[in-house]
Design an enzyme around this catalytic site. Structure first.
Site, PDB file in Angstrom:
ATOM      1  N   LYS A  53       0.840  -1.206   0.000  1.00  0.00           N
ATOM      2  CA  LYS A  53       0.000   0.000   0.000  1.00  0.00           C
ATOM      3  C   LYS A  53       0.872   1.252   0.000  1.00  0.00           C
ATOM      4  CE  LYS A  53      -3.843  -2.358   2.208  1.00  0.00           C
ATOM      5  NZ  LYS A  53      -4.577  -2.721   3.425  1.00  0.00           N
ATOM      6  N   GLN A  93      -4.582  -1.370   9.743  1.00  0.00           N
ATOM      7  CA  GLN A  93      -4.557  -2.728   9.178  1.00  0.00           C
ATOM      8  C   GLN A  93      -5.146  -3.719  10.173  1.00  0.00           C
ATOM      9  OE1 GLN A  93      -3.618  -3.186   6.042  1.00  0.00           O
ATOM     10  NE2 GLN A  93      -3.669  -5.405   5.968  1.00  0.00           N
ATOM     11  N   ASP A 136     -10.973   2.940   4.081  1.00  0.00           N
ATOM     12  CA  ASP A 136     -11.410   1.547   3.952  1.00  0.00           C
ATOM     13  C   ASP A 136     -12.922   1.456   3.754  1.00  0.00           C
ATOM     14  OD1 ASP A 136      -9.336  -0.382   4.156  1.00  0.00           O
ATOM     15  OD2 ASP A 136      -9.104   0.045   6.300  1.00  0.00           O
TER      16      ASP A 136
END
Ligand code: GUN
Length: 308
Positions: free
Chosen positions: A53, A97, A120
């Site tokens: 990422k 995460q 997200d």
């Protein structure tokens, strides 16, 4: 032979659009959009994802910051960091995460991220906006699924779509996006009775059950389109491990088009994260017109498909 939908090529196309938007913001005198990634502990898979990422951000000019916290970080300290990032005007996107260590309440943490910076799309506010068709940030994988699908079927109106999988991260949000696109949607899962027969009616199958090679050739009608979200590492007959999806790829060559694993949905997830970060930045910078990824990346062109 089924067309193979090249997720890597379509992700590159999306990255070009994202980079152009970043350049436009910088040319207008803004700072480049900033994404902060939080990683708690040393889960090897998470380390790989986070590295990918961060690297992807560089490619499109997004500023990235990484907070690596030890596995014994307290929930209180993690929440305090997120609170500080929520208030930081240079941070436009925050990604924590998962999985998080067991002593941390994941739902509480994900909910503590400001919905405006929740790239997200996991915050209940964004989930609610998606399910009511009122904007918000859409989870990355479902967004990628829609883009891949639109590269084959630009207009999904009235199409019969079967989603296999009911997760909060893929199955449910993708079903909402498909409904927004006027498709007729059946959401199923591994306990659904008569799943092969239900799938055989479908114009489109989105396989997101996390069940390796679940969908067999006889589940798929001629000319259907298949988007395979699954990705599982499996040991082959030669003793080597390989990645497989939720679809028995070799048995579905009578489909119109299918995504490969790897190289299908996976690359789109990261490209959509970058697109979401720019969307969040534009919103926070006061551009009320910030488009959602699935709008501005509408219908990538069909030259992105190859034949098996
Ligand atoms: N872990 C695996 N995939 C994801 C993702 O898309 N977002 C976050 N926050 N954690 C993940």
């Amino acid at each position: 032979m089924a067309d193979i939908i090249d997720g890597r090529a379509i992700a590159r196309q999306l990255d070009e659009k994202t980079k152009a938007q970043v350049d436009e913001l910088v040319a207008a005198g803004h700072s480049a959009p900033g994404l902060t990634v939080i990683l708690v502990g040393e889960d090897p898979a998470s380390e790989v994802y986070v590295r990918r990422k961060i690297k992807a951000c560089e490619k499109v000019g997004i500023r990235s910051t990484e907070h690596r916290l030890p596995a014994d970080t307290s929930q209180e300290d993690l929440l305090a960091l997120i609170d500080q990032l929520n208030k930081d005007e240079d941070v436009h996107g925050i990604l924590c995460q998962v999985p998080l260590p067991d002593h941390i309440d994941t739902r509480l943490v994900l909910r503590s991220i400001s919905p405006e910076k929740d790239v997200d799309g996991f915050h209940p506010v964004n989930v609610g906006r998606l399910s009511t068709g009122t904007g918000g940030i859409v989870p990355c994988t479902p967004l990628g699924v829609m883009m891949l699908l639109k590269s084959v079927i630009p207009d999904l109106t009235g199409k019969d779509v079967v989603v296999i999988g009911k997760s909060n991260i893929v199955g449910k949000p993708v079903a909402n996006l498909l409904l927004d696109a006027e498709a007729t949607v059946t959401v199923t899962h591994i306990y659904t009775e008569g799943l092969p027969e239900i799938c055989r009616q479908a114009d489109v199958i989105v396989a997101a059950a996390g069940a390796p090679e679940l969908v067999k050739g006889h589940w798929v009608k001629d000319g259907a389109v298949i988007i395979d979200v699954g990705i599982t590492r499996k040991e082959g007959e030669d003793g080597k491990t390989k990645l497989v999806g939720d679809v028995k790829f070799d048995e579905v060559q009578h489909a119109k088009a299918v995504t490969p694993v790897p190289g299908g949905v996976g690359p789109m997830t990261i490209a959509c994260l970058l697109a979401n970060t720019v969307q969040a930045a534009r919103n926070l910078m006061g551009y009320g017109d910030a488009e959602r990824g699935d709008d501005y990346a509408d219908a990538p062109d069909r030259s992105m498909h190859t034949t098996a």
